[in-house]
Design an enzyme around this catalytic site. Structure first.
Site, PDB file in Angstrom:
ATOM      1  N   ASP A   1      -0.488  -4.479   6.762  1.00  8.78           N
ATOM      2  CA  ASP A   1      -0.802  -4.098   8.190  1.00  8.78           C
ATOM      3  C   ASP A   1      -2.176  -3.914   8.505  1.00  8.78           C
ATOM      4  O   ASP A   1      -2.549  -3.597   9.903  1.00  8.78           O
ATOM      5  CB  ASP A   1       0.189  -2.905   8.653  1.00  8.78           C
ATOM      6  CG  ASP A   1      -0.418  -1.581   8.203  1.00  8.78           C
ATOM      7  OD1 ASP A   1      -1.272  -1.624   7.299  1.00  8.78           O
ATOM      8  OD2 ASP A   1       0.150  -0.552   8.589  1.00  8.78           O
TER       9      ASP A   1
ATOM     10  N   ASP B   1      -5.738  -7.335   4.934  1.00  7.90           N
ATOM     11  CA  ASP B   1      -4.283  -7.895   4.153  1.00  7.90           C
ATOM     12  C   ASP B   1      -4.079  -9.263   4.400  1.00  7.90           C
ATOM     13  O   ASP B   1      -3.173  -9.733   3.988  1.00  7.90           O
ATOM     14  CB  ASP B   1      -3.401  -6.987   4.849  1.00  7.90           C
ATOM     15  CG  ASP B   1      -3.287  -5.796   4.184  1.00  7.90           C
ATOM     16  OD1 ASP B   1      -3.941  -5.467   2.946  1.00  7.90           O
ATOM     17  OD2 ASP B   1      -3.189  -4.559   4.885  1.00  7.90           O
TER      18      ASP B   1
ATOM     19  N   ASN C   1      37.005 -35.807  -3.059  1.00  6.75           N
ATOM     20  CA  ASN C   1      37.940 -36.678  -2.115  1.00  6.75           C
ATOM     21  C   ASN C   1      37.561 -38.238  -2.074  1.00  6.75           C
ATOM     22  O   ASN C   1      38.171 -39.182  -1.979  1.00  6.75           O
ATOM     23  CB  ASN C   1      38.335 -35.974  -0.806  1.00  6.75           C
ATOM     24  CG  ASN C   1      39.085 -34.834  -0.652  1.00  6.75           C
ATOM     25  OD1 ASN C   1      39.978 -34.707  -1.709  1.00  6.75           O
ATOM     26  ND2 ASN C   1      39.037 -34.090   0.285  1.00  6.75           N
TER      27      ASN C   1
ATOM     28  N   ASN D   1      36.504 -36.169   7.833  1.00  2.00           N
ATOM     29  CA  ASN D   1      35.202 -35.844   7.610  1.00  2.00           C
ATOM     30  C   ASN D   1      34.866 -34.657   8.901  1.00  2.00           C
ATOM     31  O   ASN D   1      34.444 -33.551   8.559  1.00  2.00           O
ATOM     32  CB  ASN D   1      34.225 -36.654   7.640  1.00  2.00           C
ATOM     33  CG  ASN D   1      32.965 -35.974   7.128  1.00  2.00           C
ATOM     34  OD1 ASN D   1      32.919 -35.411   6.217  1.00  2.00           O
ATOM     35  ND2 ASN D   1      31.757 -36.255   7.733  1.00  2.00           N
TER      36      ASN D   1
ATOM     37  N   ASP E   1      34.798 -30.529   8.553  1.00  2.00           N
ATOM     38  CA  ASP E   1      33.556 -29.815   8.781  1.00  2.00           C
ATOM     39  C   ASP E   1      33.466 -28.647   9.821  1.00  2.00           C
ATOM     40  O   ASP E   1      33.034 -27.726   9.526  1.00  2.00           O
ATOM     41  CB  ASP E   1      32.401 -30.803   9.741  1.00  2.00           C
ATOM     42  CG  ASP E   1      31.550 -31.847   8.848  1.00  2.00           C
ATOM     43  OD1 ASP E   1      31.349 -31.407   7.563  1.00  2.00           O
ATOM     44  OD2 ASP E   1      31.415 -32.816   9.066  1.00  2.00           O
TER      45      ASP E   1
ATOM     46  N   ASP F   1       0.826  -1.311   0.036  1.00  2.00           N
ATOM     47  CA  ASP F   1       0.025  -0.107  -0.039  1.00  2.00           C
ATOM     48  C   ASP F   1       0.739   1.499  -0.074  1.00  2.00           C
ATOM     49  O   ASP F   1       1.964   1.118   0.225  1.00  2.00           O
ATOM     50  CB  ASP F   1      -1.022   0.035   1.283  1.00  2.00           C
ATOM     51  CG  ASP F   1      -2.107   0.967   0.993  1.00  2.00           C
ATOM     52  OD1 ASP F   1      -2.030   1.573   0.173  1.00  2.00           O
ATOM     53  OD2 ASP F   1      -2.838   1.153   1.936  1.00  2.00           O
TER      54      ASP F   1
END
Length: 840
Positions: free
Chosen positions: A589, A593, A657, A682, A686, A328
């Site tokens: 708002d 709406d 890998n 691993n 990570d 609006d």
């Protein structure tokens, strides 16, 4: 047989108060606390609690992890207990890492959601107080006003001109009037005028009501339970799911093939099985859920610092990929503080009578608070001691009128105010200068001309009409007829300072602004021009009535302003924009709406919005300011960009890998890495990736909307996985033929190269720019350096020997360092060629 008590709608208020052991002044805080423990929170589905133990156990829900745990347990009893314990220790360490990060993310999100909690006005301890809606319990007495969400199934105790939108329950388009009373036990739900239902909201008027049922015990809760309502999947969630399927397919094929081949090569079955599972863990980004949670929570915290509260984390991606924002104009493009510029008669002259009648209407109305009536009340107060309000016909979004019935001396007076065309529809005459009454047809052309003049100057214009109704004490919509048009109310709401620059910022971010307003098309066009929308194309609500959905779909992208739009047309516009291929944000708002907020890809409201709008929104702005929205879009895109970085990392170096290791196991007389060594690799790779949420993002990654693209991710995985594999096999060759490495030396060298290259390559693929021109985040850089240092030290420690590693000569380390350096340069060259050929 015990007879059930009559339903609450057929029970008197006094009897129901006794049955619920409460009073017209509600409950005490202690009674409410006890009932909350008994009945549970007032929610349709239980709140997602992040209990520490449940969150920790969730780290092990991956089928691959569960199978690996079982296999390690079997290994403990059948072969090598020490190796099995090491494998179990690594798995638990990885789980604790994910648990620690996800718990922090969950706590951060809970604190953010508390900022925009919806509250209800209730009696507690004999006085009015605000309570979160989820803490409402049976026996509470609540106050309700326009725009409030009904917090449970209730019986009316008092009401004043109360109208409720029950479309969510009954499908009834028009607001339903509610009155106090006792009805028959067999009264259908849609006819229970004395009852209020969860899932509905107040359109106008006020009431006091007794809460009888909450949560899943309500009528709405029963429907939700039967249908098992689930929020629609967002584009982000869909992308994560499809990415998961892609990795699952690759992992399944590779693991089964490796296991079968290793068994065919007469290697121990359990060892081959553990090796295959360890490869699966290496291939599967099991930390993806944690990484996503951390990224989204971190992004939500950054957005909150800029005044943007994210209610649903998955909506961040939609927010970032949004390319159309609908809003609006009032309060968003304009200051939102409406001023009454003038009260004018039919001839356009200043009129005290028009102002007085408008003041009567605004002063006595009891519907929802709105800036129009506030502007009238504060413009010039009148002494109304001689007037008495008799009745009111509240404003609704279909009639677009509000009527008040007052008495003074003589016949009762009905004053109607509203949208000018809607007021003219109920007028048969007009009051000319001097008080003479003329046929409305004779002045309609003049009225229309005045309207166009005021609208072209950016003023909003309402109409005022009246009718003497004798001694009538009540009025209804049907009484709005045969009225006399009195004059105009002209309002001003200037554009916000700097709004044109803000709209320009949105445009540069690839977000086009579309205005959807109920205002006159000339006003909307004038304001649009003022804020920088050049030669906007305007489509009106009446145009939409005449257009098919297909015709709207063909035109919707080219239209900048939708004016004179009815509330039910907003959702239609949003859906057309979505079908036209846009990611649509809608900012609203108001009471009307909610449906558009639900329909949009990302519903955006403000903290000062009515409850029903704030509840429907995915994102809540703490200020009604497009500047806040611009900052939020940038943060949303930053969050999404960092999430994609993890995806790229998981599908490049790690994938390369693991693929290389699988291939090497086919021609080596021994496994290239033991299962415990794969899991350690691993875990170490990570750790830098866990810091990706704090990484800096290059400007070009937030300049345009971006979305999940599985085809692009697949090409990225194949390209950089291939580059990684090339240097993996170069490492194998160097270790076997140049350095003449033994089994332990081979595994140690491969472990060093694998971890360090996978960590360092993060700094290359995190940006499209050359890695030396894009500065990584501080924590990402520190984590990468830390893991590199730890990896080099591990073979020289007892910890390393427990994993089967051995110290390497300095020459080995120099050769491996050279291979890593060449890999970084090759990956950088591949990156430049890849992005030159494939756009994302």
């Amino acid at each position: 047989m015990t007879q059930l008590p009559p339903p609450y709608w057929s029970t008197s208020a006094d009897e129901l108060l006794r049955r619920l052991n409460t009073t017209p002044k509600g409950l005490t805080a202690e009674e409410a606390r006890q009932r909350l423990a008994e009945y549970g929170p007032n929610l349709l589905k239980p709140r997602k609690e992040f209990h520490a133990l449940a969150l920790l156990l969730a780290q092990f829900k991956s089928p691959i992890i569960l199978v690996l745990l079982a296999a390690a347990g079997l290994s403990f009893f059948l072969s090598d207990p020490a190796d099995a314990l090491i494998i179990l220790t690594i798995i638990f360490a990885s789980a604790l890492l994910g648990f620690w990060q996800e718990r922090g993310a969950a706590d951060a999100v809970a604190k953010l959601l508390a900022i925009v909690q919806i509250k209800a006005d209730v009696w507690r301890d004999g006085s009015p107080t605000e309570v979160p809606v989820e803490n409402i319990v049976p026996g509470d007495v609540v106050f309700l006003k326009a725009s409030d969400k009904i917090p449970g199934d209730c019986l009316m105790l008092e009401s004043k001109d109360l109208f409720v939108d029950e479309a969510a329950m009954t499908g009834e388009t028009y607001p339903v009037e509610k009155t106090v009373g006792v009805l028959g036990a067999d009264t259908l739900l849609g006819l229970r005028a004395n009852s209020l239902f969860l899932g509905t909201h107040v359109i106008s008027g006020t009431a006091t009501a007794l809460v009888v049922r909450t949560g899943r015990d309500t009528e709405f809760g029963k429907v939700a339970e039967r249908l098992k309502f689930r929020p629609p999947e967002t584009e982000f969630e869909r992308g994560v799911r499809r990415f998961g399927y892609l990795l699952m397919e690759v992992t399944l094929v590779l693991v089964i093939a490796i296991f079968v081949i290793n068994v065919a090569l007469a290697r121990p079955v359990l060892e081959a099985f553990l090796f295959s599972l360890a490869l699966a863990v290496g291939l599967t980004p099991q930390l993806l859920p944690a990484i996503i949670s951390i990224n989204l929570a971190h992004g939500a915290k950054r957005m909150a610092a800029r005044g943007v509260i994210v209610k649903r984390l998955a909506s961040i991606e939609n927010f970032g990929s949004m390319n159309v924002f609908c809003s609006d104009k009032t309060g968003t493009l304009t200051e939102g503080i409406v001023h009454l510029h003038a009260a004018l008669d039919v001839e356009g002259a200043v009129s005290d009578k028009v102002l007085l009648y408008a003041y009567l209407n605004a002063r006595f109305e009891t519907g929802f608070l709105n800036p129009i009536d506030e502007a009238i009340r504060t413009h010039r107060p009148f002494d109304l001691s001689g007037y008495r309000k008799l009745d009111e016909e509240p404003y609704d979004f279909v009639r677009k009128r509000l009527s008040i019935l007052v008495s003074q001396d003589g016949p009762h007076l009905m004053v109607t105010k509203g949208a000018l065309p809607n007021v003219l529809d109920v007028c048969t005459s007009a009051e000319a200068a001097g008080g003479a009454r003329v046929e409305i047809a004779s002045v309609k052309e003049r009225i229309q001309k005045h309207l166009e003049e005021y609208s072209a100057q950016g003023f909003r214009t309402l109409g005022v009409a009246y009718r003497h109704v004798g001694d009538v004490l009540r009025i209804s919509k049907q009484d709005e007829t045969g009225m006399t048009f009195l004059g105009f109310l002209v309002f001003a709401d200037p554009p916000k300072p700097g709004i044109a620059e803000t709209i320009g910022d949105l445009k540069r971010l690839g977000v086009s602004l579309k205005i959807i307003t109920g205002d006159n098309r000339l006003v909307a066009a004038h304001v649009s021009g003022q804020v920088g929308l050049e030669t906007p194309r305007v489509l009106t609500g009446s145009d939409l009535h005449l257009m098919s959905d297909e015709a709207l779909l063909n035109q919707v992208n080219a239209v900048h302003v939708f004016a004179e739009v009815e509330p039910n047309q907003k959702e239609r516009i949003i859906l057309a924009l979505k079908k036209a291929g846009n990611v649509v944000g809608y900012g609203g708002d108001g009471i009307n709406d909610a449906s558009a907020l639900h329909a949009a890809d990302v519903g955006i409201s403000v903290d000062s919005a009515v409850d029903v709008a704030k509840e429907a929104a995915d994102i809540v702005l703490l200020e009604k300011d497009l500047g806040v929205l611009v900052d939020g879009v940038r943060e949303g895109r930053t969050t999404f960009a960092n999430t994609l970085k993890y995806v790229f990392m998981a599908t490049s170096a790690n994938f390369g890998n693991m693929f290389s290791m699988a291939g090497a196991s086919l021609f080596l007389p021994f496994l290239p890495l033991l299962p415990k060594q794969i899991l350690l690799t691993n875990l170490l790779t990570d750790i830098p990736e866990m810091t990706i949420a704090t990484d800096s993002v290059d400007r070009e990654m937030v300049d345009q909307p971006r979305r999940w693209d599985i085809a692009f991710i697949r090409k990225f995985m194949l390209t950089f996985g291939f580059v990684s594999s090339v240097f993996d096999y170069l490492t194998f060759g160097a270790l076997l033929f140049v350095l003449k490495a033994g089994t332990e030396q081979f595994r140690t060298g491969w472990f060093l190269e694998s971890v360090i290259s996978a960590s360092v390559i993060v700094l290359v693929i995190r940006s499209r720019r050359p890695f030396f021109r894009s500065r990584p985040g501080r924590w990402l850089l520190l984590a990468t350096l830390l893991i590199g240092g730890v990896t080099l030290i591990v073979p020289f420690t007892p910890f390393g020997r427990a994993f089967g590693f051995t110290p390497l000569p300095a020459f080995f380390l120099l050769v491996l360092g050279g291979i890593v350096a060449l890999y970084v340069l090759a990956a950088e060259a591949a990156k430049q060629a890849f992005y030159a050929r494939i756009k994302f």
